[in-house]
Design a protein around this motif. Structure first.
Motif, PDB file in Angstrom:
ATOM      1  N   ALA A   1       0.809  -1.219   0.000  1.00 59.92           N
ATOM      2  CA  ALA A   1       0.000   0.000   0.000  1.00 59.92           C
ATOM      3  C   ALA A   1       0.846   1.275   0.000  1.00 59.92           C
ATOM      4  O   ALA A   1       0.348   2.349  -0.309  1.00 59.92           O
ATOM      5  N   PHE A   2       2.120   1.167   0.333  1.00 62.14           N
ATOM      6  CA  PHE A   2       2.998   2.338   0.433  1.00 62.14           C
ATOM      7  C   PHE A   2       3.380   2.838  -0.956  1.00 62.14           C
ATOM      8  O   PHE A   2       3.828   2.072  -1.791  1.00 62.14           O
ATOM      9  N   VAL A   3       3.191   4.131  -1.203  1.00 61.42           N
ATOM     10  CA  VAL A   3       3.644   4.747  -2.444  1.00 61.42           C
ATOM     11  C   VAL A   3       4.788   5.704  -2.133  1.00 61.42           C
ATOM     12  O   VAL A   3       5.868   5.601  -2.705  1.00 61.42           O
ATOM     13  N   PHE A   4       4.541   6.637  -1.192  1.00 59.70           N
ATOM     14  CA  PHE A   4       5.537   7.657  -0.874  1.00 59.70           C
ATOM     15  C   PHE A   4       5.129   8.332   0.424  1.00 59.70           C
ATOM     16  O   PHE A   4       3.943   8.418   0.729  1.00 59.70           O
ATOM     17  N   ALA A   5       6.095   8.822   1.170  1.00 59.46           N
ATOM     18  CA  ALA A   5       5.808   9.569   2.395  1.00 59.46           C
ATOM     19  C   ALA A   5       6.923  10.579   2.624  1.00 59.46           C
ATOM     20  O   ALA A   5       8.037  10.415   2.115  1.00 59.46           O
ATOM     21  N   GLY A   6       6.612  11.613   3.386  1.00 59.10           N
ATOM     22  CA  GLY A   6       7.645  12.589   3.695  1.00 59.10           C
ATOM     23  C   GLY A   6       7.164  13.616   4.692  1.00 59.10           C
ATOM     24  O   GLY A   6       5.972  13.773   4.932  1.00 59.10           O
ATOM     25  N   GLY A   7       8.132  14.304   5.258  1.00 61.13           N
ATOM     26  CA  GLY A   7       7.862  15.419   6.151  1.00 61.13           C
ATOM     27  C   GLY A   7       8.192  16.711   5.432  1.00 61.13           C
ATOM     28  O   GLY A   7       9.064  16.727   4.560  1.00 61.13           O
ATOM     29  N   LEU A   8       7.491  17.769   5.780  1.00 60.02           N
ATOM     30  CA  LEU A   8       7.702  19.063   5.144  1.00 60.02           C
ATOM     31  C   LEU A   8       8.244  20.071   6.156  1.00 60.02           C
ATOM     32  O   LEU A   8       7.875  20.041   7.322  1.00 60.02           O
ATOM     33  N   TYR A   9       9.105  20.949   5.672  1.00 66.88           N
ATOM     34  CA  TYR A   9       9.524  22.062   6.512  1.00 66.88           C
ATOM     35  C   TYR A   9       8.314  22.968   6.742  1.00 66.88           C
ATOM     36  O   TYR A   9       7.374  22.978   5.955  1.00 66.88           O
TER      37      TYR A   9
END
Length: 125
Positions: free
Chosen positions: A48-56
């Motif tokens: 199910a994972f495509v992409f993830a990230g944190g933003l400034y």
């Protein structure tokens, strides 16, 4: 499968940074990091994972505005708001119920609210 956007809201009055995270209780921070890692692993194992990230935070944003005829680069977010998106996941799920289940697991891992929305389908040709 439909892709869904899971967003992690943050309070604009208190922009979290890596430095401010160091002020948190180390055991609590370690527990959240472990829970998120476990969640990410489950997403990946399920396909199910495509992409993830944190933003400034928004204070670091630049907005490009071409509405005056000439593009201008502004040192500000495009909108001022009491909350902002601090991080996200893009996942694939069979339906909204499955996406909500993943979102519930993400919210429990982070111990906070998570919003989920489906990506729009491409227009018919």
């Amino acid at each position: 499968m439909t892709q869904y956007f899971l967003t992690v809201p943050h309070d604009s009055a208190d922009e979290p940074t890596m430095a401010s995270m160091q002020e948190a209780d180390p055991a609590e921070l370690a527990a959240v990091i472990a829970a998120v890692d476990e969640f990410n692993t489950a997403l990946k194992e399920a396909g199910a994972f495509v992409f993830a990230g944190g933003l400034y935070p928004p204070s670091t944003a630049k907005t490009v505005d071409p509405t005056s005829g000439e593009p201008r680069v502004l040192d500000e977010p495009f909108v001022e708001a009491p909350q902002y998106v601090g991080g996200f996941w893009i996942i694939e799920a069979a339906d909204e119920a499955a996406a909500v289940e993943w979102t519930t697991r993400a919210a429990l891992a982070l111990q906070g609210r998570i919003e989920v929305r489906a990506f729009q389908e491409p227009p018919a040709a």
